[in-house]
Motif scaffolding. Structure first.
Motif, PDB file in Angstrom:
ATOM      1  N   ALA A   1       1.097  -1.172   0.023  1.00  0.00           N
ATOM      2  CA  ALA A   1      -0.116  -0.028   0.132  1.00  0.00           C
ATOM      3  C   ALA A   1       0.920   1.360  -0.022  1.00  0.00           C
ATOM      4  O   ALA A   1       0.611   2.213  -0.761  1.00  0.00           O
ATOM      5  CB  ALA A   1      -0.867   0.080   1.216  1.00  0.00           C
ATOM      6  N   ARG A   2       1.896   1.305   0.632  1.00  0.00           N
ATOM      7  CA  ARG A   2       2.954   2.211   0.883  1.00  0.00           C
ATOM      8  C   ARG A   2       3.539   2.707  -0.534  1.00  0.00           C
ATOM      9  O   ARG A   2       3.655   3.733  -0.890  1.00  0.00           O
ATOM     10  CB  ARG A   2       3.956   2.358   2.029  1.00  0.00           C
ATOM     11  CG  ARG A   2       4.771   3.239   2.566  1.00  0.00           C
ATOM     12  CD  ARG A   2       5.997   3.017   3.124  1.00  0.00           C
ATOM     13  NE  ARG A   2       6.823   1.985   2.731  1.00  0.00           N
ATOM     14  CZ  ARG A   2       7.587   2.177   1.471  1.00  0.00           C
ATOM     15  NH1 ARG A   2       7.822   3.545   0.906  1.00  0.00           N
ATOM     16  NH2 ARG A   2       8.450   1.499   0.791  1.00  0.00           N
ATOM     17  N   ARG A   3       4.070   1.590  -1.149  1.00  0.00           N
ATOM     18  CA  ARG A   3       4.881   1.732  -2.436  1.00  0.00           C
ATOM     19  C   ARG A   3       4.059   1.941  -3.386  1.00  0.00           C
ATOM     20  O   ARG A   3       4.375   2.736  -4.395  1.00  0.00           O
ATOM     21  CB  ARG A   3       5.366   0.341  -2.848  1.00  0.00           C
ATOM     22  CG  ARG A   3       6.779   0.412  -3.432  1.00  0.00           C
ATOM     23  CD  ARG A   3       7.614  -0.874  -3.617  1.00  0.00           C
ATOM     24  NE  ARG A   3       6.927  -2.124  -2.710  1.00  0.00           N
ATOM     25  CZ  ARG A   3       6.543  -2.962  -3.305  1.00  0.00           C
ATOM     26  NH1 ARG A   3       6.152  -2.906  -4.559  1.00  0.00           N
ATOM     27  NH2 ARG A   3       6.238  -4.014  -2.662  1.00  0.00           N
ATOM     28  N   HIS A   4       2.472   1.836  -3.428  1.00  0.00           N
ATOM     29  CA  HIS A   4       1.843   2.094  -4.603  1.00  0.00           C
ATOM     30  C   HIS A   4       0.726   3.277  -4.228  1.00  0.00           C
ATOM     31  O   HIS A   4      -0.192   3.666  -5.054  1.00  0.00           O
ATOM     32  CB  HIS A   4       1.050   0.744  -5.002  1.00  0.00           C
ATOM     33  CG  HIS A   4       1.900  -0.104  -5.701  1.00  0.00           C
ATOM     34  ND1 HIS A   4       2.077  -0.170  -7.099  1.00  0.00           N
ATOM     35  CD2 HIS A   4       2.359  -1.247  -5.057  1.00  0.00           C
ATOM     36  CE1 HIS A   4       2.563  -1.304  -7.229  1.00  0.00           C
ATOM     37  NE2 HIS A   4       3.174  -1.867  -6.073  1.00  0.00           N
ATOM     38  N   ASP A   5       0.908   3.726  -3.094  1.00  0.00           N
ATOM     39  CA  ASP A   5       0.110   4.896  -2.579  1.00  0.00           C
ATOM     40  C   ASP A   5      -1.234   4.601  -2.542  1.00  0.00           C
ATOM     41  O   ASP A   5      -2.331   5.402  -3.103  1.00  0.00           O
ATOM     42  CB  ASP A   5       0.456   6.154  -3.485  1.00  0.00           C
ATOM     43  CG  ASP A   5      -0.160   7.583  -2.828  1.00  0.00           C
ATOM     44  OD1 ASP A   5      -0.213   7.675  -1.403  1.00  0.00           O
ATOM     45  OD2 ASP A   5      -0.529   8.530  -3.662  1.00  0.00           O
ATOM     46  N   LEU A   6      -1.560   3.593  -2.014  1.00  0.00           N
ATOM     47  CA  LEU A   6      -2.995   2.785  -2.007  1.00  0.00           C
ATOM     48  C   LEU A   6      -3.450   3.027  -0.338  1.00  0.00           C
ATOM     49  O   LEU A   6      -2.744   2.936   0.273  1.00  0.00           O
ATOM     50  CB  LEU A   6      -2.969   1.521  -2.281  1.00  0.00           C
ATOM     51  CG  LEU A   6      -2.594   1.308  -3.613  1.00  0.00           C
ATOM     52  CD1 LEU A   6      -2.675  -0.434  -3.940  1.00  0.00           C
ATOM     53  CD2 LEU A   6      -3.475   1.911  -4.831  1.00  0.00           C
ATOM     54  N   ARG A   7      -4.610   3.116  -0.332  1.00  0.00           N
ATOM     55  CA  ARG A   7      -5.532   2.840   1.195  1.00  0.00           C
ATOM     56  C   ARG A   7      -5.474   1.634   1.450  1.00  0.00           C
ATOM     57  O   ARG A   7      -5.664   0.562   0.723  1.00  0.00           O
ATOM     58  CB  ARG A   7      -6.817   3.489   1.017  1.00  0.00           C
ATOM     59  CG  ARG A   7      -6.758   5.308   0.746  1.00  0.00           C
ATOM     60  CD  ARG A   7      -6.096   6.050   1.969  1.00  0.00           C
ATOM     61  NE  ARG A   7      -7.019   6.946   2.443  1.00  0.00           N
ATOM     62  CZ  ARG A   7      -7.068   7.747   3.551  1.00  0.00           C
ATOM     63  NH1 ARG A   7      -5.838   7.476   4.324  1.00  0.00           N
ATOM     64  NH2 ARG A   7      -7.679   8.630   3.900  1.00  0.00           N
ATOM     65  N   LEU A   8      -5.350   1.542   2.787  1.00  0.00           N
ATOM     66  CA  LEU A   8      -5.187  -0.049   3.384  1.00  0.00           C
ATOM     67  C   LEU A   8      -6.546  -0.151   4.405  1.00  0.00           C
ATOM     68  O   LEU A   8      -6.584   0.534   5.284  1.00  0.00           O
ATOM     69  CB  LEU A   8      -4.041  -0.389   3.736  1.00  0.00           C
ATOM     70  CG  LEU A   8      -4.025  -2.027   4.238  1.00  0.00           C
ATOM     71  CD1 LEU A   8      -4.421  -2.882   3.343  1.00  0.00           C
ATOM     72  CD2 LEU A   8      -2.559  -2.172   4.912  1.00  0.00           C
ATOM     73  N   ILE A   9      -7.485  -0.775   4.076  1.00  0.00           N
ATOM     74  CA  ILE A   9      -8.699  -1.223   5.198  1.00  0.00           C
ATOM     75  C   ILE A   9      -8.551  -2.743   5.266  1.00  0.00           C
ATOM     76  O   ILE A   9      -8.625  -3.469   4.450  1.00  0.00           O
ATOM     77  CB  ILE A   9     -10.033  -0.636   4.582  1.00  0.00           C
ATOM     78  CG1 ILE A   9      -9.706   1.076   4.527  1.00  0.00           C
ATOM     79  CG2 ILE A   9     -11.232  -0.808   5.598  1.00  0.00           C
ATOM     80  CD1 ILE A   9     -11.184   1.697   4.038  1.00  0.00           C
ATOM     81  N   PHE A  10      -8.970  -3.099   6.590  1.00  0.00           N
ATOM     82  CA  PHE A  10      -9.384  -4.345   7.016  1.00  0.00           C
ATOM     83  C   PHE A  10     -10.548  -4.491   7.354  1.00  0.00           C
ATOM     84  O   PHE A  10     -11.181  -3.924   8.377  1.00  0.00           O
ATOM     85  CB  PHE A  10      -8.029  -4.757   7.918  1.00  0.00           C
ATOM     86  CG  PHE A  10      -6.711  -4.805   7.460  1.00  0.00           C
ATOM     87  CD1 PHE A  10      -6.271  -6.052   6.696  1.00  0.00           C
ATOM     88  CD2 PHE A  10      -5.792  -4.121   8.038  1.00  0.00           C
ATOM     89  CE1 PHE A  10      -4.885  -5.988   6.256  1.00  0.00           C
ATOM     90  CE2 PHE A  10      -4.569  -3.977   7.635  1.00  0.00           C
ATOM     91  CZ  PHE A  10      -3.990  -5.094   6.688  1.00  0.00           C
ATOM     92  N   ASP A  11     -11.240  -5.500   6.828  1.00  0.00           N
ATOM     93  CA  ASP A  11     -12.433  -6.216   7.435  1.00  0.00           C
ATOM     94  C   ASP A  11     -12.012  -7.043   8.411  1.00  0.00           C
ATOM     95  O   ASP A  11     -11.527  -8.012   8.118  1.00  0.00           O
ATOM     96  CB  ASP A  11     -13.177  -7.207   6.266  1.00  0.00           C
ATOM     97  CG  ASP A  11     -14.213  -7.692   6.674  1.00  0.00           C
ATOM     98  OD1 ASP A  11     -14.385  -7.861   8.088  1.00  0.00           O
ATOM     99  OD2 ASP A  11     -15.476  -7.895   5.835  1.00  0.00           O
ATOM    100  N   ALA A  12     -12.323  -6.595   9.521  1.00  0.00           N
ATOM    101  CA  ALA A  12     -11.745  -7.472  10.874  1.00  0.00           C
ATOM    102  C   ALA A  12     -13.120  -8.060  11.681  1.00  0.00           C
ATOM    103  O   ALA A  12     -13.320  -8.166  12.971  1.00  0.00           O
ATOM    104  CB  ALA A  12     -10.933  -6.425  11.881  1.00  0.00           C
TER     105      ALA A  12
END
Ligand SMILES: Cc1ncc(COP(=O)(O)O)c(C=O)c1O
Length: 415
Positions: free
Chosen positions: A163-174
């Protein structure tokens, strides 16, 4: 409840079911009834039933403490919680998500016209495979939505790095991962936000409910406003929002369930260890394990059945168990990519998802929780051992019976 020693005793072959009452996966755990009823009396006396009431506020504070997260926002369920988190994080275009999950994960994206791009899983962990995530990234990708399936954390570190390398948001379904940890840190602290489910079938429930957890103050503020139609003052709306509020009754249940949280986990752990012992050494059965070095909630007992070793497949075993009133379930069959609207949108998705396809044919989830006793587990393990060690013989008897029924029906027709 009765143990069985002979094939003829099996319910599917005409015997009496091992259990008088059905044993379900995810029968709700109920905490201290008196404490719950006292809280319900209080909230009725207060006549403050919803709209960020005192119990919701207390529940959020307690959840923040437990998870060590700066911001916890209680919501009406995890599906709406995911929709809000996805919107507040500004996702659009395409988001990479596993297909081996509950349909709500994909729907939360599709509902807001974001394309879920299904990604294969690691067969060892059942979680989204970071190598496949990287391959699925396109110029339209804005985020990754990982799922901590069975409460076992995704490869959080690899996903965070991608996510950091591609400038993406990261959300988790927990949804499955309340009170679980990764690397000694509680789930709730990873990615941009994590969303828990407190549905009645989860080991910790608020009847219906969920929680968005984040350490990002700006995102938390947005989620809070979006949960309440976007209202930022009595007569002021700052964002498009929805009605995602948790009500006071659910928060009362949540506060009461929190008081029994460790007890619920202890029962799940005991059942899990007993299943592990009771099923060990049966060829063709693999029980998903939990990392004892981390905090786990042990809420799912997940089997993989390998037909080439057992002579019967997962669906046969499920039928055998149902005939004993053990209502084992095929999670997450047949995979989101085979359900609508996704199946019509991407008819070839299965070709990109070989590990998902394999697993959806093999997984069977067994009952656990406070409604399941050690005696129940012992009988269930005995049934599975008998069914799997004598698979071909059971299959033959069922075939013989089908043939006999067919002959009988034909004779009756002639007569
Ligand atoms: C993986 C996963 N995600 C999302 C959800 C949706 O949760 P809720 O029922 O609280 O909306 C569930 C619920 O069962 C789930 O298992």
């Amino acid at each position: 409840m009765s143990r069985k020693d002979y094939l003829e005793e099996l319910g599917i072959l005409g015997g009496i079911p091992a259990f008088d009452d059905k044993l379900h996966v995810g029968r709700p755990n109920i905490g201290n009834r008196e404490r719950l009823l006292a809280r319900i009396n209080d909230l009725l006396d207060r006549r403050w039933l919803t709209n960020d009431g005192p119990y919701v506020q207390e529940f959020e504070r307690e959840a923040s403490k437990l998870l060590g997260v700066d911001h916890c926002i209680a919501v009406c369920n995890a599906t709406v919680g995911l929709e809000i988190a996805i919107r507040a994080a500004g996702l659009s275009g395409e988001v990479i998500v596993p297909s081996f999950t509950f349909i709500a994960t994909a729907h939360a994206l599709e509902w807001q016209e974001i394309t879920p791009v299904f990604c294969d899983i690691d067969p060892a962990t059942h979680n989204i495979d970071p190598r496949r995530v990287e391959e699925a990234i396109t110029p339209r990708t804005t985020g990754i939505l990982g799922v901590h399936l069975w409460g076992r954390p995704c490869d959080v570190d690899a996903l965070t790095e991608i996510a950091r390398r591609h400038d993406l948001r990261l959300i988790f379904d927990a949804a499955h991962a309340f009170r679980c940890s990764h690397g000694g840190h509680m789930i709730g602290n990873f990615g941009d936000a994590e969303v828990f489910s407190f549905h009645a079938t989860k080991f910790f429930n608020t009847f219906e409910g969920g929680l968005v957890a984040t350490n990002d103050a700006g995102l938390a503020q947005k989620v809070r406003l979006m949960r309440n139609f976007g209202f930022s003052g009595y007569d002021e709306v700052s964002y498009i929002g929805t009605n995602g509020k948790m009500n006071e009754m659910s928060a009362a249940m949540g506060l009461t369930s929190l008081e029994s949280l460790n007890e619920f986990v202890a029962v799940n752990h005991r059942n899990y260890e007993q299943y592990e012992k009771g099923l060990s050494g049966i060829p063709g059965v693999r029980l998903s394990t939990y990392d004892e070095a981390e905090k786990c909630n042990y809420q799912y007992i997940v089997l993989e059945i390998e037909e080439t070793d057992t002579g019967i497949n997962r669906d046969d075993l499920m039928e055998i168990l149902w005939a004993e009133n053990v209502i084992a379930r095929r999670y997450f069959y047949p995979g989101c990519h085979r359900m609508e609207p996704y199946h019509s949108y991407y008819p070839d998705a299965r070709l990109r998802l070989p590990a998902t396809e394999r697993l959806t044919e093999r997984v069977l989830v067994l009952p656990t929780g406070t409604a399941v006793s050690p005696e129940h587990v012992a009988v269930i393990c005995g049934l599975i051992r008998m069914a799997l060690s004598q698979g071909p013989a059971i299959r033959q008897r069922l075939l013989d019976r089908e043939t006999a029924v067919g002959v009988d029906a034909r004779n009756k027709k002639r007569a």
